[in-house]
Design a protein around this motif. Structure first.
Motif, PDB file in Angstrom:
ATOM      1  N   VAL A  67       8.688   0.583  -0.399  1.00 37.95           N
ATOM      2  CA  VAL A  67       7.483   1.146  -0.998  1.00 37.95           C
ATOM      3  C   VAL A  67       7.337   2.579  -0.502  1.00 37.95           C
ATOM      4  O   VAL A  67       7.226   2.807   0.701  1.00 37.95           O
ATOM      5  N   ALA A  68       7.365   3.543  -1.438  1.00 36.25           N
ATOM      6  CA  ALA A  68       7.203   4.955  -1.087  1.00 36.25           C
ATOM      7  C   ALA A  68       7.047   5.789  -2.353  1.00 36.25           C
ATOM      8  O   ALA A  68       7.547   5.418  -3.421  1.00 36.25           O
ATOM      9  N   LEU A 101       6.227  -4.617 -13.981  1.00 30.53           N
ATOM     10  CA  LEU A 101       5.758  -5.472 -12.897  1.00 30.53           C
ATOM     11  C   LEU A 101       4.392  -6.031 -13.267  1.00 30.53           C
ATOM     12  O   LEU A 101       3.575  -5.336 -13.858  1.00 30.53           O
ATOM     13  N   GLU A 102       4.147  -7.268 -12.874  1.00 25.05           N
ATOM     14  CA  GLU A 102       2.842  -7.864 -13.105  1.00 25.05           C
ATOM     15  C   GLU A 102       1.946  -7.589 -11.905  1.00 25.05           C
ATOM     16  O   GLU A 102       2.378  -7.718 -10.758  1.00 25.05           O
ATOM     17  N   GLN A 104       0.845  -1.194   0.000  1.00 24.98           N
ATOM     18  CA  GLN A 104       0.000   0.000   0.000  1.00 24.98           C
ATOM     19  C   GLN A 104       0.872   1.233   0.000  1.00 24.98           C
ATOM     20  O   GLN A 104       1.855   1.316   0.740  1.00 24.98           O
ATOM     21  N   ASP A 105       0.488   2.193  -0.838  1.00 25.25           N
ATOM     22  CA  ASP A 105       1.158   3.487  -0.883  1.00 25.25           C
ATOM     23  C   ASP A 105       0.118   4.537  -1.247  1.00 25.25           C
ATOM     24  O   ASP A 105      -0.754   4.287  -2.088  1.00 25.25           O
ATOM     25  N   ASP A 106       0.192   5.679  -0.615  1.00 21.29           N
ATOM     26  CA  ASP A 106      -0.731   6.792  -0.846  1.00 21.29           C
ATOM     27  C   ASP A 106      -2.188   6.346  -0.689  1.00 21.29           C
ATOM     28  O   ASP A 106      -3.060   6.739  -1.466  1.00 21.29           O
ATOM     29  N   GLY A 107      -2.426   5.453   0.275  1.00 18.86           N
ATOM     30  CA  GLY A 107      -3.765   4.996   0.581  1.00 18.86           C
ATOM     31  C   GLY A 107      -4.344   3.974  -0.380  1.00 18.86           C
ATOM     32  O   GLY A 107      -5.501   3.597  -0.255  1.00 18.86           O
ATOM     33  N   LEU A 167       4.044   2.008  -9.066  1.00 16.96           N
ATOM     34  CA  LEU A 167       2.985   1.131  -8.594  1.00 16.96           C
ATOM     35  C   LEU A 167       1.712   1.294  -9.425  1.00 16.96           C
ATOM     36  O   LEU A 167       0.928   0.374  -9.533  1.00 16.96           O
ATOM     37  N   SER A 168       1.518   2.440 -10.033  1.00 15.60           N
ATOM     38  CA  SER A 168       0.308   2.648 -10.822  1.00 15.60           C
ATOM     39  C   SER A 168       0.403   2.035 -12.214  1.00 15.60           C
ATOM     40  O   SER A 168      -0.564   1.492 -12.719  1.00 15.60           O
TER      41      SER A 168
END
Length: 103
Positions: free
Chosen positions: A55-56, A87-88, A31-34, A71-72
């Motif tokens: 993760v940040a 990334l998958e 989880q990052d940025d909610g 991550l998006s």
């Protein structure tokens, strides 16, 4: 398909990272940025496990070579990004107070 809960939502926070092995599939819940996300726990560069990564700021950084992945989008960032696969990811399923995956 069967739902498999991975975590209760109240336990998650920015920077959260936890590895799972479901039916031989290495998964990583972060989880990052909610925003929770479910990834395949494997760096597309050299198959390193990502669960020891950081993760940040919308990224996860591979603990082996330091490559940052969005991550998006799953895309690598930096000078060699165009040479790397992304990334998958897998879709998350929300049920009640938990988050999980359909198997």
């Amino acid at each position: 398909m069967a739902y498999r809960e991975l975590e209760k939502l109240h336990r998650m926070h920015d920077g959260y990272i936890r590895a799972f092995d479901l039916n031989g599939h290495p998964l990583l819940l972060v989880q990052d940025d909610g925003v929770p996300r479910l990834l395949i726990n494997r760096c597309p560069h050299m198959d390193a496990r990502m669960d020891r990564g950081q993760v940040a700021n919308g990224h996860i950084r591979c603990p082996v070579h330091g490559i940052a992945f969005s991550l998006s989008s799953g895309m690598a960032e930096g000078p060699m990004a165009h040479c790397l696969k992304q990334l998958e990811t897998l879709p998350l399923v929300y049920q009640g107070s938990g988050v999980g995956v359909e198997l």
